[in-house]
Enzyme design. Structure first.
Site, PDB file in Angstrom:
ATOM      1  N   ILE A  36       0.883  -1.179   0.000  1.00  0.00           N
ATOM      2  CA  ILE A  36       0.000   0.000   0.000  1.00  0.00           C
ATOM      3  C   ILE A  36       0.913   1.219   0.000  1.00  0.00           C
ATOM      4  O   ILE A  36       1.277   1.741   1.042  1.00  0.00           O
ATOM      5  CB  ILE A  36      -0.942   0.006   1.227  1.00  0.00           C
ATOM      6  CG1 ILE A  36      -1.772  -1.289   1.241  1.00  0.00           C
ATOM      7  CG2 ILE A  36      -1.876   1.228   1.153  1.00  0.00           C
ATOM      8  CD1 ILE A  36      -2.854  -1.322   2.308  1.00  0.00           C
ATOM      9  N   HIS A  37       1.336   1.648  -1.174  1.00  0.00           N
ATOM     10  CA  HIS A  37       2.268   2.767  -1.236  1.00  0.00           C
ATOM     11  C   HIS A  37       1.507   4.090  -1.281  1.00  0.00           C
ATOM     12  O   HIS A  37       0.283   4.123  -1.245  1.00  0.00           O
ATOM     13  CB  HIS A  37       3.263   2.601  -2.380  1.00  0.00           C
ATOM     14  CG  HIS A  37       2.653   2.442  -3.721  1.00  0.00           C
ATOM     15  ND1 HIS A  37       2.128   1.252  -4.158  1.00  0.00           N
ATOM     16  CD2 HIS A  37       2.494   3.309  -4.722  1.00  0.00           C
ATOM     17  CE1 HIS A  37       1.661   1.417  -5.384  1.00  0.00           C
ATOM     18  NE2 HIS A  37       1.866   2.655  -5.749  1.00  0.00           N
ATOM     19  N   ALA A  38       2.265   5.182  -1.339  1.00  0.00           N
ATOM     20  CA  ALA A  38       1.692   6.506  -1.115  1.00  0.00           C
ATOM     21  C   ALA A  38       0.483   6.815  -1.994  1.00  0.00           C
ATOM     22  O   ALA A  38      -0.545   7.274  -1.512  1.00  0.00           O
ATOM     23  CB  ALA A  38       2.773   7.565  -1.314  1.00  0.00           C
TER      24      ALA A  38
END
Lengths: 85, 538
Positions: free
Chosen positions: A14-16
């Site tokens: 779950i990246h930015a």
């Protein structure tokens, strides 16, 4: 309360960028929405906290919604995870 | 004189005064405030201004470097609008009666620290820099600065530990000769921005603050940084730079210009790429789309068949980054000459005429279907077209389209979104060229692969240098086939282009225009030279 579990497929976890979009999605609903990983639960409307979970590819998370529009929230969030994560 | 090696990010030569750049040091003082409501309102106004600046940077970057690369500025805005961040700032102001600058700086430090301590997640650790970057922006606004990055009045070579994307974008480009940094990676946002802005840049250089004010030479071709150059060398570099500038100036004037002849004939100039890493040069050279995305890299880089998801992510990244511009992805084109171990292909006496490309796909449908599923899924995210290689008959095309159709229906049945997809073929066998009138009725476009078409038409193996005297890339037989294919495409109402090396041959550009070709797809670096030729044509 409604919930579902999901295993993250995205390489970066779950990246930015999806985290930001996820917060936007969660804010559309009145219900309280949360994400849980390894017993740690954070509100889905809190970007920094959500990112601080550091969810990686292959990890399982539980998404829950509790409130008047929980069915709609769960359906929308499920679709969001399947498409973006 | 000193010389340091670095990793080159963008070709070019810069000569000038070195400026050692340090981040604007916002000395935040801690002071008591009486009216906490007013202080909170002051913070909120600064936050709004910061978000406005970030949105403007985003808009600017979308045009310059594409949506996916610009997204970082959206994320920055979201971090700043985060409820926990805001609450922490408000609490420090109202709870302790302290000023907004101090409250923001402290909050930023705390959150940056939280991310920096996530040592088991490298990606999240790196986000610490993003939080510092946005915090600095608000603090600068609160302290009366404009958030800009002032580098002085004379043109300089910027030498720094590292540069944040927002710093790079905001520096006055007329004063910026080159970047030299110690940190950063070739694919960092700053590197991409440097390429897009066309500024020579080196990373991984062992920098020294003592260089400040000295003369430096950045050689972006050789990956060298020369400090305090001596006379004969300096003079040599002045000459190199003049020649380099001349060439670049010529090409830069063509950026953003239409591919149109003096009489108004237009042609599309697209880029050939081999992996998503080539996207930066696609933007740098102002391609109108991607005319050939070779999907082989996914198979070559992998130790086993790439999964649907891996392929989907790669295709999605390219179509998303290109915004609404067309991206033509060619399905797997390997064979005995491009060996991949896990395919376990037999050795062949005549690989160019062997078991390759669509022939493998049609006999091993499980590989083909995986790729087609990934392609159709990615089509929901942009303007994607699929191109099939090595076609020799209408029957093959019908089979391929049947498989593609069933894959698409399968996805729809599973509730997975798909977009509209054009399907076309490579014309690279003489058979396909001869049958192009019939083939045109069953596909959406033709792209002529001149390398193979020439080799097959002339029966000349290009790997064999003994045959060079016989090889003529302008052979009339090949040119006639190109004309025939183009005419047949137009008769059926579809478009025809070239994606082979011949497309970049500027001595033929006028011939191709006369033939009526609709598109030329060339390596990114060839786009502007071909555009020049098009614009010079009558």
């Amino acid at each position: 309360m409604k919930e579902f579990t999901y295993v993250i497929k995205d390489k970066l976890g779950i990246h930015a960028r999806p985290a930001g979009l996820l917060v936007k999605e969660a804010k559309k609903f009145q219900s309280a929405t949360t994400i849980t990983k390894n017993g740690q639960t954070k509100k889905l409307t809190q970007l920094m906290m959500l990112m601080s979970l550091g969810v990686k590819q292959g990890e399982e998370v539980t998404i829950a919604a509790d409130g008047p529009d929980e069915d709609a929230a769960i359906a929308a969030l499920k679709e969001f995870f399947e498409q973006n994560l | 004189m000193e010389e340091r090696a670095g990793k080159k990010i963008f070709n070019g030569i810069a000569i000038g005064k070195i400026k050692f750049y340090e981040k604007a040091d916002n000395k935040v003082t801690r002071r008591r405030v009486d009216d906490v409501e007013a202080e909170i309102a002051r913070y909120e106004a600064a936050k709004e201004e910061a978000v406005r600046q970030l949105n403007a940077l985003y808009e600017k970057a979308v045009v310059e470097v594409g949506e996916a690369n610009a997204e970082i500025f959206n994320v920055h805005a979201m971090l700043l609008e985060d409820d926990d961040y805001t609450e922490s700032v408000h609490n420090i102001i109202s709870g302790q009666g302290l000023n907004a600058e101090y409250a923001a700086a402290t909050t930023g430090d705390n959150f940056a620290e939280m991310f920096a301590s996530m040592t088991d997640n490298e990606y999240m650790m790196a986000r610490s820099a993003d939080i510092k970057d946005v915090t600095e922006r608000v603090v600068t606004i609160l302290s009366g600065g404009n958030g800009g990055t002032d580098i002085g009045d004379e043109p300089v070579i910027i030498v720094a530990e590292d540069l944040a994307p927002s710093e790079t974008v905001q520096m006055d480009k007329t004063k910026l000769l080159a970047f030299v940094t110690r940190l950063g990676s070739a694919n960092s946002h700053t590197a991409i921005l440097a390429r897009t802005m066309g500024i020579p840049a080196l990373i991984g250089v062992d920098i020294d603050a003592g260089w400040n004010g000295k003369i430096g030479i950045v050689d972006g071709y050789e990956g060298k940084f020369i400090i305090d150059p001596e006379m004969p060398l300096l003079e040599e570099y002045f000459k190199k730079k003049a020649a380099d500038d001349e060439q670049k100036k010529l090409l830069q004037t063509l950026k953003g210009k239409e591919n149109v002849t003096k009489s108004g004939q237009k042609i599309n100039l697209y880029a050939n790429i081999g992996s998503p890493n080539d996207l930066a040069s696609v933007f740098e050279n102002d391609a109108g789309g991607i005319g050939l995305f070779r999907s082989e890299f996914l198979y070559l880089e992998s130790a086993d068949y790439p999964t649907e998801e891996e392929q989907f992510q790669a295709y999605k990244k390219v179509v998303e980054t290109m915004g609404g511009k067309k991206v033509i992805i060619r399905t797997l084109d390997i064979g005995a000459d491009k060996q991949i171990d896990y395919f376990k292909l037999d050795k062949e006496d005549n690989p160019a005429l062997g078991y390759r490309a669509i022939r493998i796909c049609l006999t091993r449908p499980e590989i083909f279907r995986t790729q087609l599923r990934a392609l159709h899924r990615a089509s929901a995210f942009g303007n994607l077209a699929i191109m099939y290689p090595m076609i020799i008959s209408v029957d093959e095309v019908l089979k391929v389209k049947e498989i593609s159709k069933s894959v698409r229906e399968e996805l729809i049945a599973e509730g997975i979104p798909v977009g509209e997809v054009e399907e076309g073929i490579m014309i690279e066998t003489p058979a396909a060229a001869v049958m192009s009138d019939e083939l045109a009725k069953v596909v959406d476009f033709f792209s002529i692969g001149t390398n193979d078409l020439t080799q097959y038409t002339l029966a000349i193996d290009r790997q064999n240098s003994k045959l060079d005297p016989f090889y003529d890339s302008h052979h009339p037989a090949v040119l006639r086939l190109i004309q025939m294919v183009t005419d047949n495409a137009h008769k059926a109402g579809i478009w025809a282009g070239i994606c082979g090396e011949l497309g970049a041959d500027t001595t033929l550009t006028k011939t191709f225009l006369k033939m009526g070709l609709d598109e030329l797809s060339v390596s990114p670096g060839c786009i502007l030279p071909v555009r020049k030729e098009v614009r010079d044509a009558d």
